[in-house]
Design a protein around this motif. Sequence first.
Motif, PDB file in Angstrom:
ATOM      1  N   GLU A 251     -12.334 -32.475  19.758  1.00 36.45           N
ATOM      2  CA  GLU A 251     -12.148 -31.842  21.069  1.00 36.45           C
ATOM      3  C   GLU A 251     -11.020 -30.822  21.021  1.00 36.45           C
ATOM      4  O   GLU A 251     -11.124 -29.728  21.580  1.00 36.45           O
ATOM      5  N   LYS A 252      -9.927 -31.153  20.341  1.00 34.63           N
ATOM      6  CA  LYS A 252      -8.807 -30.224  20.219  1.00 34.63           C
ATOM      7  C   LYS A 252      -9.214 -28.972  19.446  1.00 34.63           C
ATOM      8  O   LYS A 252      -8.752 -27.866  19.738  1.00 34.63           O
ATOM      9  N   ALA A 253     -10.076 -29.171  18.437  1.00 38.89           N
ATOM     10  CA  ALA A 253     -10.484 -28.049  17.583  1.00 38.89           C
ATOM     11  C   ALA A 253     -11.373 -27.054  18.317  1.00 38.89           C
ATOM     12  O   ALA A 253     -11.610 -25.951  17.814  1.00 38.89           O
ATOM     13  N   LEU A 254     -11.876 -27.424  19.482  1.00 35.88           N
ATOM     14  CA  LEU A 254     -12.703 -26.506  20.265  1.00 35.88           C
ATOM     15  C   LEU A 254     -11.883 -25.771  21.317  1.00 35.88           C
ATOM     16  O   LEU A 254     -12.388 -24.905  22.013  1.00 35.88           O
ATOM     17  N   ARG A 255     -10.612 -26.129  21.432  1.00 35.44           N
ATOM     18  CA  ARG A 255      -9.747 -25.479  22.423  1.00 35.44           C
ATOM     19  C   ARG A 255      -9.162 -24.190  21.864  1.00 35.44           C
ATOM     20  O   ARG A 255      -8.995 -24.022  20.665  1.00 35.44           O
ATOM     21  N   ARG A 256      -8.792 -23.315  22.779  1.00 37.15           N
ATOM     22  CA  ARG A 256      -8.191 -22.045  22.383  1.00 37.15           C
ATOM     23  C   ARG A 256      -6.732 -22.241  21.960  1.00 37.15           C
ATOM     24  O   ARG A 256      -6.253 -21.602  21.044  1.00 37.15           O
ATOM     25  N   ARG A 257      -6.036 -23.136  22.643  1.00 33.77           N
ATOM     26  CA  ARG A 257      -4.615 -23.352  22.380  1.00 33.77           C
ATOM     27  C   ARG A 257      -4.397 -24.663  21.636  1.00 33.77           C
ATOM     28  O   ARG A 257      -4.974 -25.679  21.979  1.00 33.77           O
ATOM     29  N   VAL A 258      -3.555 -24.622  20.599  1.00 37.94           N
ATOM     30  CA  VAL A 258      -3.215 -25.806  19.821  1.00 37.94           C
ATOM     31  C   VAL A 258      -1.697 -25.982  19.847  1.00 37.94           C
ATOM     32  O   VAL A 258      -0.955 -25.083  19.429  1.00 37.94           O
TER      33      VAL A 258
ATOM     34  N   ARG B   5     -20.945 -20.793   6.256  1.00 40.83           N
ATOM     35  CA  ARG B   5     -21.676 -21.468   7.329  1.00 40.83           C
ATOM     36  C   ARG B   5     -21.189 -20.979   8.682  1.00 40.83           C
ATOM     37  O   ARG B   5     -20.263 -20.184   8.781  1.00 40.83           O
ATOM     38  N   GLN B   6     -21.808 -21.488   9.729  1.00 40.56           N
ATOM     39  CA  GLN B   6     -21.358 -21.210  11.084  1.00 40.56           C
ATOM     40  C   GLN B   6     -20.002 -21.860  11.313  1.00 40.56           C
ATOM     41  O   GLN B   6     -19.708 -22.924  10.789  1.00 40.56           O
ATOM     42  N   SER B   7     -19.161 -21.213  12.114  1.00 39.16           N
ATOM     43  CA  SER B   7     -17.888 -21.823  12.472  1.00 39.16           C
ATOM     44  C   SER B   7     -18.129 -23.021  13.377  1.00 39.16           C
ATOM     45  O   SER B   7     -19.215 -23.179  13.948  1.00 39.16           O
ATOM     46  N   LEU B   8     -17.110 -23.857  13.520  1.00 38.06           N
ATOM     47  CA  LEU B   8     -17.229 -25.045  14.364  1.00 38.06           C
ATOM     48  C   LEU B   8     -17.566 -24.651  15.796  1.00 38.06           C
ATOM     49  O   LEU B   8     -18.388 -25.285  16.460  1.00 38.06           O
ATOM     50  N   GLN B   9     -16.944 -23.566  16.284  1.00 41.53           N
ATOM     51  CA  GLN B   9     -17.193 -23.135  17.662  1.00 41.53           C
ATOM     52  C   GLN B   9     -18.646 -22.715  17.859  1.00 41.53           C
ATOM     53  O   GLN B   9     -19.291 -23.118  18.835  1.00 41.53           O
ATOM     54  N   SER B  10     -19.196 -21.930  16.947  1.00 40.07           N
ATOM     55  CA  SER B  10     -20.580 -21.476  17.107  1.00 40.07           C
ATOM     56  C   SER B  10     -21.569 -22.612  16.907  1.00 40.07           C
ATOM     57  O   SER B  10     -22.673 -22.585  17.449  1.00 40.07           O
ATOM     58  N   LEU B  11     -21.169 -23.639  16.139  1.00 40.03           N
ATOM     59  CA  LEU B  11     -22.037 -24.790  15.909  1.00 40.03           C
ATOM     60  C   LEU B  11     -22.071 -25.716  17.123  1.00 40.03           C
ATOM     61  O   LEU B  11     -23.118 -26.242  17.482  1.00 40.03           O
ATOM     62  N   PHE B  12     -20.921 -25.892  17.767  1.00 39.63           N
ATOM     63  CA  PHE B  12     -20.808 -26.833  18.874  1.00 39.63           C
ATOM     64  C   PHE B  12     -21.023 -26.205  20.242  1.00 39.63           C
ATOM     65  O   PHE B  12     -21.342 -26.917  21.197  1.00 39.63           O
TER      66      PHE B  12
END
Length: 515
Positions: free
Chosen positions: A303-310, A420-427
């Motif tokens: 879930e954190k990896a899909l956020r814009r801010r870390v 491969r596709q990035s995590l964002q484009s995959l999810f």
Amino acid sequence: MGKRIVVNAGVTETRLAVQDGNLLTELYIERADRRSIVGNIYKGVVTNVLPGMQAAFVDIGLAKDAFLYAGDYTAQLGAEDQTAPPAEEEHSDVDEGEGDGEADGDGEPEPRRQAVAPIEEMLRKGQEVLVQVSKESLGTKGARVTSFVSIPGRSIVFMPQSRHVGVSRRIHDDAERDRLRAIVKGLPEQNGGFIVRTVAEGKGEEELAADIQFLSRLWAQVLTRFESAKAPSLLHAEMDVTFRVVRDLFSPEIEEFLVDSPAAHEKALEFVTQLVPQLVDRVKQWDKDQPIFEATGIEREIEKALRRRVWLKSGGYIVIDHTEALVAIDVNTGKYVGKRDFEETVLKINLEAATEVVRQIRLRDLGGIIIIDFIDMERAEHRDQVFKALTRALADDKARTNVLEISELGLVEMTRKRVRQSLQSLFCAPCPTCKGSGVVKSDATLSAEIFRRIQAQSKEGAGRDVVIRVHPEMAHHLEASQREGLERLQALIGRKIVIQGMASYHREQYELTVK
């Protein structure tokens, strides 16, 4: 806790994560209806040759034709003395090169292949070719293919079009590197080149010879199928994600291999018994009621990896933005204010950010051009420290990267091989309201736009009322914040304005009707 591999076998997809301590470092997703095709070998048909781009389109039986550059084509199968590709490009989508490539003893990769002739002299429309997928189809682009085939085994990568023998640069002991190279070169002459992989460290001649024999037989089968198959057709498919991870990632440094499904556990045991039997006792089935990814903290990390801010532990944070041309990563001080010296504060945040940026790049599988904007540092020695921290963190990245030194403005320019596709484009999918822009019109802007449309449309038709159908939140804004403006507009057009909230409308949608 050291490193571990965690497998969640779902109904429609298998998720496989690699943890280092409590940190999620890598994530692989394989969906039942869309297996990865990187590493697959096809018999294809050339559909178009583009001299202006020195490339060709090849039909390999997918929805979109694959793209073949002139420099990725050799005219003859098994051709002698072809220049081997950089080995970082030559493994499965899980391995992605593993840094295993080395063309010579000093660790420098071999130069990129150069086409021996213009592509229009090597290929023609309707010609049948043997190609391997080197990059997934991304966005509107078809898959990228090459005729320089590489087939990874557990200890060896076999390259039929090369005569080169290399050793993984991750094996640092010079004596061990020389020993492994001597073993491979001393084996009976094989029809191809080889890269000795990191996991081969400490192995003997018998194990390496068995791997080479297996890969050579596999290549011979591919050539036989090429002769008899009708194009386009699949000649060889890479195994599923669990097999690839066992082959490419499961090593003695992995302390635990957790699997949550009985069927997937049996499959993993079978693969491990076949490839690394000495580690079979580390494969365990998850027997707790709580879902495995939740119990291990992986679900939260995704879930954190899909956020814009870390957020960073110090209180600083990084912001990751995807654009059409590149990925921009910005480092900010956030809540961290330091103690005494501002330069030391900036250095502390940048050093922490360098490690986290690389972790996010790997986890999100970001590729292409990446720009990292560190906080400005006045001292050159501080910039050097941050750059060294970044390159040390990138040393563990299996994808091929190229990094330029940090500038006086604190900018780092780098490229990372995209397979491969990035995590964002995959999810994720583009927002249907903002169309992927990340913003929508403000209430004030939308209100003014609606009022202008009412003024223009009220001149048409003979009705007495103007009905506005909008999203419920916009209806509330018009009736509350824009009440005075509505009254002035009603007086101006001489008609009553009726507002109707429509739950099915998206945020910017509206409709005007004169009744």
